[in-house]
Design an enzyme around this catalytic site. Structure first.
Site, PDB file in Angstrom:
ATOM      1  N   GLU A 123       5.976  46.155  -2.919  1.00  0.00           N
ATOM      2  CA  GLU A 123       6.348  45.132  -3.911  1.00  0.00           C
ATOM      3  C   GLU A 123       6.096  45.653  -5.329  1.00  0.00           C
ATOM      4  O   GLU A 123       6.870  45.383  -6.247  1.00  0.00           O
ATOM      5  CB  GLU A 123       5.556  43.846  -3.656  1.00  0.00           C
ATOM      6  CG  GLU A 123       6.019  43.148  -2.373  1.00  0.00           C
ATOM      7  CD  GLU A 123       5.202  41.903  -2.065  1.00  0.00           C
ATOM      8  OE1 GLU A 123       3.970  42.040  -1.875  1.00  0.00           O
ATOM      9  OE2 GLU A 123       5.767  40.813  -2.027  1.00  0.00           O
TER      10      GLU A 123
ATOM     11  N   GLU B  48       3.718  42.543   6.165  1.00  0.00           N
ATOM     12  CA  GLU B  48       2.942  41.302   6.087  1.00  0.00           C
ATOM     13  C   GLU B  48       3.074  40.459   7.343  1.00  0.00           C
ATOM     14  O   GLU B  48       2.121  39.794   7.770  1.00  0.00           O
ATOM     15  CB  GLU B  48       3.375  40.478   4.869  1.00  0.00           C
ATOM     16  CG  GLU B  48       2.891  41.019   3.528  1.00  0.00           C
ATOM     17  CD  GLU B  48       3.815  42.052   2.904  1.00  0.00           C
ATOM     18  OE1 GLU B  48       4.686  42.594   3.613  1.00  0.00           O
ATOM     19  OE2 GLU B  48       3.668  42.310   1.696  1.00  0.00           O
TER      20      GLU B  48
HETATM   21  C1  3H9 Z   1      -0.045  42.283   1.397  1.00  0.00           C
HETATM   22  O1  3H9 Z   1       0.160  43.317   0.837  1.00  0.00           O
HETATM   23  C2  3H9 Z   1       0.277  40.929   0.830  1.00  0.00           C
HETATM   24  C3  3H9 Z   1       1.216  40.968  -0.337  1.00  0.00           C
HETATM   25  O2  3H9 Z   1       2.544  40.825   0.074  1.00  0.00           O
HETATM   26  C4  3H9 Z   1       0.976  39.817  -1.255  1.00  0.00           C
HETATM   27  C5  3H9 Z   1      -0.225  39.832  -2.090  1.00  0.00           C
HETATM   28  C6  3H9 Z   1      -0.293  38.670  -3.049  1.00  0.00           C
HETATM   29  N1  3H9 Z   1      -6.770  46.141   2.609  1.00  0.00           N
HETATM   30  O3  3H9 Z   1      -5.905  52.134   9.079  1.00  0.00           O
HETATM   31  P1  3H9 Z   1      -6.893  53.126   8.589  1.00  0.00           P
HETATM   32  C7  3H9 Z   1      -8.822  50.002   5.284  1.00  0.00           C
HETATM   33  S1  3H9 Z   1      -0.784  42.259   2.937  1.00  0.00           S
HETATM   34  C8  3H9 Z   1      -8.063  46.442   2.814  1.00  0.00           C
HETATM   35  O4  3H9 Z   1      -8.006  53.488   9.486  1.00  0.00           O
HETATM   36  P2  3H9 Z   1      -4.825  55.122   8.573  1.00  0.00           P
HETATM   37  C9  3H9 Z   1      -9.040  49.974   6.780  1.00  0.00           C
HETATM   38  O5  3H9 Z   1      -9.639  48.784   7.183  1.00  0.00           O
HETATM   39  C10 3H9 Z   1      -1.168  43.962   3.252  1.00  0.00           C
HETATM   40  N2  3H9 Z   1      -8.450  47.486   3.584  1.00  0.00           N
HETATM   41  O6  3H9 Z   1      -6.185  54.466   8.085  1.00  0.00           O
HETATM   42  C11 3H9 Z   1      -9.927  51.181   6.960  1.00  0.00           C
HETATM   43  O7  3H9 Z   1     -11.231  50.806   6.582  1.00  0.00           O
HETATM   44  P3  3H9 Z   1     -12.513  51.376   7.348  1.00  0.00           P
HETATM   45  C12 3H9 Z   1       0.032  44.729   3.663  1.00  0.00           C
HETATM   46  C13 3H9 Z   1      -7.508  48.246   4.110  1.00  0.00           C
HETATM   47  O8  3H9 Z   1      -4.656  56.351   7.786  1.00  0.00           O
HETATM   48  C14 3H9 Z   1      -9.410  52.171   5.916  1.00  0.00           C
HETATM   49  O9  3H9 Z   1      -8.698  51.380   4.968  1.00  0.00           O
HETATM   50  N3  3H9 Z   1      -0.362  46.058   4.027  1.00  0.00           N
HETATM   51  C15 3H9 Z   1      -6.155  47.987   3.927  1.00  0.00           C
HETATM   52  O10 3H9 Z   1      -4.780  55.187  10.058  1.00  0.00           O
HETATM   53  C16 3H9 Z   1      -8.474  53.207   6.486  1.00  0.00           C
HETATM   54  O11 3H9 Z   1      -7.448  52.538   7.217  1.00  0.00           O
HETATM   55  C17 3H9 Z   1      -0.686  46.370   5.293  1.00  0.00           C
HETATM   56  O12 3H9 Z   1      -0.630  45.552   6.169  1.00  0.00           O
HETATM   57  C18 3H9 Z   1      -5.791  46.878   3.128  1.00  0.00           C
HETATM   58  N4  3H9 Z   1      -4.500  46.563   2.882  1.00  0.00           N
HETATM   59  O13 3H9 Z   1      -3.695  54.072   8.169  1.00  0.00           O
HETATM   60  C19 3H9 Z   1      -1.103  47.795   5.525  1.00  0.00           C
HETATM   61  N5  3H9 Z   1      -5.434  48.914   4.603  1.00  0.00           N
HETATM   62  O14 3H9 Z   1     -12.468  52.854   7.110  1.00  0.00           O
HETATM   63  C20 3H9 Z   1      -2.388  47.845   6.307  1.00  0.00           C
HETATM   64  C21 3H9 Z   1      -6.324  49.726   5.176  1.00  0.00           C
HETATM   65  O15 3H9 Z   1     -13.633  50.678   6.685  1.00  0.00           O
HETATM   66  N6  3H9 Z   1      -2.885  49.185   6.477  1.00  0.00           N
HETATM   67  N7  3H9 Z   1      -7.572  49.345   4.894  1.00  0.00           N
HETATM   68  O16 3H9 Z   1     -12.326  50.978   8.778  1.00  0.00           O
HETATM   69  C22 3H9 Z   1      -2.348  50.084   7.336  1.00  0.00           C
HETATM   70  O17 3H9 Z   1      -1.350  49.843   7.973  1.00  0.00           O
HETATM   71  C23 3H9 Z   1      -3.070  51.376   7.515  1.00  0.00           C
HETATM   72  O18 3H9 Z   1      -4.392  51.191   7.084  1.00  0.00           O
HETATM   73  C24 3H9 Z   1      -2.472  52.591   6.736  1.00  0.00           C
HETATM   74  C25 3H9 Z   1      -3.438  53.805   6.836  1.00  0.00           C
HETATM   75  C26 3H9 Z   1      -1.115  52.947   7.342  1.00  0.00           C
HETATM   76  C27 3H9 Z   1      -2.315  52.258   5.282  1.00  0.00           C
END
Ligand code: 3H9
Length: 693
Positions: free
Chosen positions: A104, A124
């Site tokens: 976004e 999301e």
């Molecule tokens: C959104 O964006 C809403 C908006 O539309 C509107 C807003 C108003 N937040 O997965 P990993 C942490 S909703 C906080 O092991 P990888 C994760 O918990 C969001 N923490 O690494 C972990 O922590 P820990 C939309 C986050 O390389 C560490 O980062 N976005 C977030 O296998 C490493 O993560 C998503 O849904 C976050 N957003 O994968 C994306 N993301 O080390 C969600 C990660 O303490 N994230 N962490 O356990 C992912 O899909 C994967 O984390 C990503 C990396 C592909 C990015």
């Protein structure tokens, strides 16, 4: 300037860098820092703004840990509106994963350039949310309404090349991203390019009237049963392309905040963090050296063994499948090849990909080929003696240091390891069928399994695309053990007069993918019958799985014999109620003296789910599962438990542990203590108000 957002000048270009490890989530300091940077760029003599991220990825989304807490201004939508309104060209440079609020942000810029390996998406929906920072307004303007809706309701990320083709980005960087992005910004300045706000684009609404949006919603109501986010996304997108930008922004913000506090989103966020927690190793395994795994042997090329082999080969490992004779080996190879050829026929794989996968698979009938393997996974018949025999043979020939894994779903892993001279090298890898599709892997740690074997297999699981959960040894481990009381109560309810259709429909309305009677018919009623017959710990209770046993004894084996709990027309999977079954149940209930009673749909759900939850608490008490969230992960990914409820343990906590405990006590009162003694952990947490560990 804040610590996580820095501002520098590259001649006429304002270079804004976000550095908020691990994934540059738009936490409050990032939003505040970005707002300052935008104001600064607006005020100085820079002619363009270039937004980049430091570290492994572009912004991977809003900070999920902030959801559910009071939101601190500025909100992301406000920041992005300010970015879009900047009167100088805004260029966004994307690497890693631009997800959710990350994409976004990119869409609020005026020009986008991405690294060739970047991935972009709006996931999301997987968190029970909608894109809440203008994505529902901007994505359809950049890429068209239909592709934008698909991106948002599917939630999967697309490649940079696909994003370029879709109009989501303008350019793919040749070489390193930062110099390419600076070069792009300079080019734009040289050409006197103007700001290009996405919100100003007029969306193409040809053929997209109210009826079209309504039809998409009703299709999603069916395909995403029990979830509301996909339908709300359709609403938000329609608002985004039909209302003025400020009105659309207000309405979408309200919808987003409503969804953040929904049970569905809380449940799906719980599962997101559960997956990451489950991957963390116990203290004694963290520092253990890892063993190298490149060559894998799979013992048995049936449905399960072939699926396991496919999964390894698709993950880039070399795999040899062992079968007992040439005909079985040829069948195994056919199964494997057939899977990839079907994918090629559907256009999902090209010839080169099929050839590459095939080049990594061999079949053999010579046990000796397993000698040099780094890992051997046994997927033979589910019988302790057969498995012990296989492990004796593996022990005799496998190289020292090889990991010997069993795919058993019920048997005592310690009894299997115990026949070898190297029980420390033995571990369970419990796959779910089809093994190349289902994400869950129960990694079973035996009493003697060494920490380095645990660490190696847990990491391997991630490498082969699985969601691992580390569990201990007991009959059925976590998932199948908890399924047993659930299925037992379904069988008791049959004897008490509830029909198979009534039980299945109650539990399917709750959200389970398939009710227990339908699952029995699909799997084959002989499977459970054989497993139960072999058990030495059957309770002294003639009602125990009595109907399932009777049907199996009468040759009603489920779909494969055209009749089980239901009857089936030849070639059809449609469940048809069978009066013969209902009559048989009534007669058996009368013979056993079971009192007939009317149970409501809600009562059926309580009997089945609370039996499962009570067992889940025992599993935790005994240390078979490490955390309640691991159980939820197992049930959401391996057993069709509705993700919008977050798994059985989260569901119990949503209902309230004291309410669940009280109900278990009342079942004990009503149905007797044989199956309804509350677990000590459930009792303790219910009384103290503590959450489950
Ligand atoms: C959104 O964006 C809403 C908006 O539309 C509107 C807003 C108003 N937040 O997965 P990993 C942490 S909703 C906080 O092991 P990888 C994760 O918990 C969001 N923490 O690494 C972990 O922590 P820990 C939309 C986050 O390389 C560490 O980062 N976005 C977030 O296998 C490493 O993560 C998503 O849904 C976050 N957003 O994968 C994306 N993301 O080390 C969600 C990660 O303490 N994230 N962490 O356990 C992912 O899909 C994967 O984390 C990503 C990396 C592909 C990015």
């Amino acid at each position: 300037m804040s610590q996580v957002v820095s501002y520098a000048r590259e001649a006429e270009i304002a270079l804004v860098t976000i550095d908020n490890p691990p994934v540059n989530a738009t936490s409050h300091p990032v939003r505040a820092g970005l707002m300052d940077a935008i104001a600064r760029a607006a005020a100085d003599d820079s002619r363009a703004l270039l937004l980049v991220c430091a570290g492994r990825t572009f912004i991977a989304g809003a900070d999920i840990t902030e959801f559910g807490k009071p939101s601190q201004p500025p909100s992301l939508p406000d920041v992005l509106d300010a970015l879009e309104a900047l009167a100088k060209p805004v260029v966004v440079a994307i690497h890693g994963t631009a997800l959710g609020g990350g994409l976004e942000t990119a869409m609020a810029g005026h020009y986008r350039i991405a690294d060739a390996r970047a991935k972009l998406g709006l996931p999301e929906v997987k968190l029970g949310l909608l894109p809440g920072a203008g994505g529902t307004r901007r994505a359809p303007r950049l890429m068209g309404v239909k592709p934008a809706l698909e991106l948002m309701t599917d939630g999967a990320a697309i490649s940079a090349a696909a994003a370029l083709a879709a109009g989501l980005i303008d350019r793919i960087a040749q070489g390193d991203l930062l110099p390419a992005a600076l070069g792009y910004a300079r080019e734009l300045l040289a050409a006197n390019a103007a700001p290009r706000p996405t919100s100003a684009i007029v969306p193409d609404m040809e053929g997209l009237d109210d009826a079209w949006f309504a039809a998409r919603k009703s299709a999603l109501a069916k395909s995403a049963r029990g979830r509301t986010a996909p339908q709300r996304i359709v609403d938000a997108l329609q608002i985004g392309v039909t209302l003025p930008a400020n009105e659309a922004a207000l309405r979408t913000r309200e919808m987003f905040l409503e969804m953040v506090s929904s049970t569905e989103s809380r449940a799906m966020r719980h599962l997101f963090f559960a997956e990451r927690e489950a991957a963390k190793l116990p203290a004694d395994c963290r520092e253990a050296p890892r063993r190298a795994i490149e060559r894998v042997g799979v013992l048995g090329g049936g449905t399960m063994g072939a699926g396991i082999a496919i999964n390894f080969a698709e993950s880039g490992l070399s795999v040899t499948v062992l079968e007992t004779d040439d005909a079985a080996a040829a069948r195994a190879m056919d199964r494997i090849r057939g899977t990839w050829e079907a994918a090629r026929a559907k256009g999902r794989l090209d010839d080169a990909a099929v050839a590459a996968r095939l080049s990594r698979v061999e079949v053999s009938t010579d046990f000796g080929v397993l000698a040099p393997m780094d890992l051997v996974v046994e997927a033979v018949f589910e019988d302790l003696k057969v498995k012990q025999d296989v492990f004796r043979r593996l022990d005799a020939i496998c190289r020292p240091g090889a990991i010997l894994a069993s795919n058993t779903s019920y048997q005592d892993l310690d009894a299997i390891a115990g026949v070898t001279a190297r029980p420390a090298d033995v571990i369970g890898m419990h796959y779910f069928s089809p093994a190349n599709v289902m994400k869950l892997l129960e990694v079973v740690r035996g009493a003697a399994t060494s920490p380095d074997v645990v660490a190696t297999v847990m990491e391997l699981a991630r490498r082969i695309g699985k969601i691992p959960a580390l569990v201990g040894v007991c009959y059925g481990f976590v998932g199948n053990r908890m399924l047993q009381p659930y299925a037992r109560e379904a069988q008791m309810l049959l004897l008490e007069g509830a029909t198979p259709a009534r039980i299945d429909s109650a539990i399917e309305s709750f959200g389970m993918a398939m009710g227990p009677c339908a699952v029995g018919d699909l799997a084959g009623l002989d499977i459970g019958y054989k497993a139960r017959s072999a058990r030495k710990d059957r309770p002294d209770d003639p009602r125990w799985f009595r109907i399932g046993d009777l049907l199996a004894e009468q040759g009603r084996l489920g779909q494969k014999s055209g009749a089980g709990f239901y009857r089936y027309e030849p070639g059809s999977r449609e469940r048809l109620p069978d009066p013969a079954v209902e009559q048989l149940i009534r007669a058996e209930a009368a013979r056993l003296g079971v009192v007939q009673r009317e149970t409501s749909a809600a009562g059926i759900v309580e009997r089945l789910i609370y039996a499962m939850v009570n067992e889940g608490c025992r599993v935790l008490e005994e240390g078979i599962a490490q955390r309640a969230s691991d159980i939820d992960l197992i049930y959401a990914n391996g057993y069709g438990f509705p993700v919008a409820r977050g798994g059985p343990m989260m569901y119990a906590q949503t209902v309230g542990l004291s309410a669940v405990y009280e109900k278990v006590l009342s079942f004990r009162e009503e149905l007797g203590p044989l199956y309804w003694e509350p677990s000590a952990l459930l009792a303790r947490c219910a009384k103290s108000g503590e959450p489950l560990p």
